[in-house]
Scaffold this motif. Structure first.
Motif, PDB file in Angstrom:
ATOM      1  N   LEU A 257     -65.127  26.547  -1.611  1.00  0.00           N
ATOM      2  CA  LEU A 257     -65.344  27.462  -0.477  1.00  0.00           C
ATOM      3  C   LEU A 257     -64.370  28.282  -0.356  1.00  0.00           C
ATOM      4  O   LEU A 257     -64.931  29.435  -0.734  1.00  0.00           O
ATOM      5  N   VAL A 258     -63.374  28.006  -0.350  1.00  0.00           N
ATOM      6  CA  VAL A 258     -62.216  29.172  -0.413  1.00  0.00           C
ATOM      7  C   VAL A 258     -62.111  30.127  -1.679  1.00  0.00           C
ATOM      8  O   VAL A 258     -61.997  31.358  -1.579  1.00  0.00           O
ATOM      9  N   GLU A 259     -62.211  29.574  -2.683  1.00  0.00           N
ATOM     10  CA  GLU A 259     -62.279  30.271  -3.981  1.00  0.00           C
ATOM     11  C   GLU A 259     -63.478  31.097  -4.298  1.00  0.00           C
ATOM     12  O   GLU A 259     -63.254  31.963  -4.943  1.00  0.00           O
ATOM     13  N   VAL A 260     -64.514  30.665  -3.726  1.00  0.00           N
ATOM     14  CA  VAL A 260     -65.537  31.260  -3.745  1.00  0.00           C
ATOM     15  C   VAL A 260     -65.591  32.534  -3.039  1.00  0.00           C
ATOM     16  O   VAL A 260     -65.921  33.731  -3.277  1.00  0.00           O
ATOM     17  N   VAL A 261     -65.214  32.428  -1.674  1.00  0.00           N
ATOM     18  CA  VAL A 261     -64.808  33.650  -0.790  1.00  0.00           C
ATOM     19  C   VAL A 261     -63.738  34.568  -1.394  1.00  0.00           C
ATOM     20  O   VAL A 261     -63.875  35.768  -1.272  1.00  0.00           O
ATOM     21  N   ALA A 262     -62.754  33.862  -2.037  1.00  0.00           N
ATOM     22  CA  ALA A 262     -61.585  34.872  -2.689  1.00  0.00           C
ATOM     23  C   ALA A 262     -62.122  35.474  -3.749  1.00  0.00           C
ATOM     24  O   ALA A 262     -61.849  36.759  -3.929  1.00  0.00           O
ATOM     25  N   ASP A 263     -63.027  35.242  -4.542  1.00  0.00           N
ATOM     26  CA  ASP A 263     -63.684  35.921  -5.699  1.00  0.00           C
ATOM     27  C   ASP A 263     -64.611  36.880  -5.152  1.00  0.00           C
ATOM     28  O   ASP A 263     -64.415  38.288  -5.801  1.00  0.00           O
ATOM     29  N   LEU A 264     -65.295  36.624  -4.111  1.00  0.00           N
ATOM     30  CA  LEU A 264     -66.199  37.633  -3.314  1.00  0.00           C
ATOM     31  C   LEU A 264     -65.487  38.982  -2.889  1.00  0.00           C
ATOM     32  O   LEU A 264     -65.489  39.990  -3.007  1.00  0.00           O
ATOM     33  N   ARG A 265     -64.180  38.584  -2.467  1.00  0.00           N
ATOM     34  CA  ARG A 265     -63.171  39.481  -1.730  1.00  0.00           C
ATOM     35  C   ARG A 265     -62.658  40.485  -2.647  1.00  0.00           C
ATOM     36  O   ARG A 265     -62.500  41.675  -2.524  1.00  0.00           O
ATOM     37  N   LYS A 266     -62.366  39.926  -3.870  1.00  0.00           N
ATOM     38  CA  LYS A 266     -61.695  40.622  -4.981  1.00  0.00           C
ATOM     39  C   LYS A 266     -62.664  41.718  -5.670  1.00  0.00           C
ATOM     40  O   LYS A 266     -62.288  42.604  -5.915  1.00  0.00           O
ATOM     41  N   ARG A 267     -63.891  41.356  -5.531  1.00  0.00           N
ATOM     42  CA  ARG A 267     -64.781  42.111  -6.196  1.00  0.00           C
ATOM     43  C   ARG A 267     -65.370  43.328  -5.141  1.00  0.00           C
ATOM     44  O   ARG A 267     -66.054  43.991  -5.737  1.00  0.00           O
ATOM     45  N   SER A 268     -65.067  43.123  -3.950  1.00  0.00           N
ATOM     46  CA  SER A 268     -65.548  43.991  -2.846  1.00  0.00           C
ATOM     47  C   SER A 268     -64.675  45.243  -3.026  1.00  0.00           C
ATOM     48  O   SER A 268     -63.713  45.276  -3.445  1.00  0.00           O
ATOM     49  N   ARG A 269     -65.302  46.418  -2.573  1.00  0.00           N
ATOM     50  CA  ARG A 269     -64.522  47.951  -2.364  1.00  0.00           C
ATOM     51  C   ARG A 269     -64.665  48.305  -0.922  1.00  0.00           C
ATOM     52  O   ARG A 269     -65.819  48.465  -0.724  1.00  0.00           O
ATOM     53  N   LEU A 270     -63.382  48.574  -0.372  1.00  0.00           N
ATOM     54  CA  LEU A 270     -63.550  48.829   0.965  1.00  0.00           C
ATOM     55  C   LEU A 270     -63.187  50.394   0.874  1.00  0.00           C
ATOM     56  O   LEU A 270     -62.155  50.836   1.669  1.00  0.00           O
ATOM     57  N   TYR A 271     -64.086  51.248   0.358  1.00  0.00           N
ATOM     58  CA  TYR A 271     -63.529  52.744   0.440  1.00  0.00           C
ATOM     59  C   TYR A 271     -63.411  53.426   1.767  1.00  0.00           C
ATOM     60  O   TYR A 271     -62.870  54.359   1.791  1.00  0.00           O
ATOM     61  N   GLY A 272     -64.159  52.801   2.811  1.00  0.00           N
ATOM     62  CA  GLY A 272     -63.993  53.508   3.959  1.00  0.00           C
ATOM     63  C   GLY A 272     -62.787  53.228   4.842  1.00  0.00           C
ATOM     64  O   GLY A 272     -62.486  53.624   5.887  1.00  0.00           O
ATOM     65  N   LEU A 273     -61.880  52.439   4.451  1.00  0.00           N
ATOM     66  CA  LEU A 273     -60.645  52.125   5.163  1.00  0.00           C
ATOM     67  C   LEU A 273     -59.853  53.394   5.361  1.00  0.00           C
ATOM     68  O   LEU A 273     -59.231  53.552   6.495  1.00  0.00           O
ATOM     69  N   THR A 274     -59.739  54.257   4.419  1.00  0.00           N
ATOM     70  CA  THR A 274     -58.806  55.511   4.664  1.00  0.00           C
ATOM     71  C   THR A 274     -59.577  56.370   5.608  1.00  0.00           C
ATOM     72  O   THR A 274     -58.838  56.670   6.698  1.00  0.00           O
TER      73      THR A 274
ATOM     74  N   HIS B 129     -73.427  39.616   2.233  1.00  0.00           N
ATOM     75  CA  HIS B 129     -74.334  38.656   2.467  1.00  0.00           C
ATOM     76  C   HIS B 129     -74.079  37.317   2.302  1.00  0.00           C
ATOM     77  O   HIS B 129     -74.135  36.345   3.320  1.00  0.00           O
ATOM     78  N   VAL B 130     -73.403  36.835   1.183  1.00  0.00           N
ATOM     79  CA  VAL B 130     -72.931  35.581   0.836  1.00  0.00           C
ATOM     80  C   VAL B 130     -71.853  35.273   1.695  1.00  0.00           C
ATOM     81  O   VAL B 130     -71.839  34.028   2.240  1.00  0.00           O
ATOM     82  N   ARG B 131     -71.016  36.173   1.973  1.00  0.00           N
ATOM     83  CA  ARG B 131     -69.841  35.934   2.980  1.00  0.00           C
ATOM     84  C   ARG B 131     -70.148  35.433   4.133  1.00  0.00           C
ATOM     85  O   ARG B 131     -69.526  34.654   4.791  1.00  0.00           O
ATOM     86  N   ALA B 132     -71.281  36.114   4.519  1.00  0.00           N
ATOM     87  CA  ALA B 132     -71.839  35.980   6.199  1.00  0.00           C
ATOM     88  C   ALA B 132     -72.199  34.716   6.420  1.00  0.00           C
ATOM     89  O   ALA B 132     -71.988  33.665   7.058  1.00  0.00           O
TER      90      ALA B 132
END
Length: 232
Positions: A166-183, A102-105
């Protein structure tokens, strides 16, 4: 000669990471980047404990830079240290994933849309190699390379807005995400379509088409939660 460290059951399930070369200081940075990508891609699983020596074998480096990199990840809250065993990957709840997306969007969609008016063509074209790397990684099914290239592309794109925080905030959000469905996307042959969106987005921005850029970015971030972040 010392024998390679024994692998735990969790270590045995690890993907084959790329072997790393270069200066020792670069090992730590490169290992940290690859480990973050493996975490985001879901290739290092929540709750599992991984030892630095066994990870080091896969990177082709000594255990020291791996241990240092994992300590960096621990400071970021991505792993917890387990005395005498290694590092446990922290879990991310569905609610947290929803909040991150949500925040990323809120940040990325309007910022990227505005770039259709403000970004110069040379800077946009400079991101095309990263977009192509994403496609190449998708074709190869290399999730770690995919996440690394995807991170470079999106943070590089946001940097064109001229707001470092702004870039730092998004970078941190990306680090904390988990994309389990990629496989699952790889197995279903759907990852390539998501990868192609990066090139489509660049083309829309170069054509100064704000509506198309917004639509592509909205759809792309929707994948992060509804598809990529799916559970097992």
């Amino acid at each position: 000669m010392a024998q390679p460290p024994a692998q735990t059951p969790q270590d045995a399930d690890l993907p084959a990471f790329p072997r790393l070369g270069g200066r020792r200081s670069s090992y730590r940075e490169r290992v940290a980047e690859a480990l973050r990508a493996a975490l985001i891609a879901g290739e290092l699983r929540p709750g599992e404990v991984y030892s630095a020596p066994s990870l080091a074998v896969r990177f082709g480096v000594s255990a020291t830079p791996v241990r240092e990199a994992m300590l960096d990840l621990a400071k970021e809250g991505l792993v917890d240290t387990v005395p005498n065993k290694g590092f446990r990957v922290t879990a991310v709840s569905d609610r947290q994933l929803d909040e991150y997306t949500h925040v990323r969007a809120l940040i990325e969609i309007p910022t990227v849309t505005e770039l259709a008016r403000t970004a110069d063509r040379v800077s946009l074209e400079a991101l095309r190699p990263a977009a192509r790397e994403i496609v190449t990684a998708a074709v190869a099914g290399d999730l770690i390379a995919y996440v690394e290239a995807d991170t470079r592309f999106h943070l590089g794109l946001l940097a064109l807005a001229g707001n470092a925080h702004l870039v730092e905030v998004v970078a941190d959000l990306r680090k904390r995400s988990r994309l389990y469905g990629l496989t699952a996307l790889v197995k279903a042959g759907r990852l390539l379509a998501s990868a192609q969106e990066h090139l489509d987005l660049l083309d829309a921005l170069l054509e100064r088409d704000e509506k198309a850029a917004r639509e592509i970015m909205t759809r792309h971030l929707g994948h992060v939660r509804s598809l990529w972040a799916a559970g097992d």
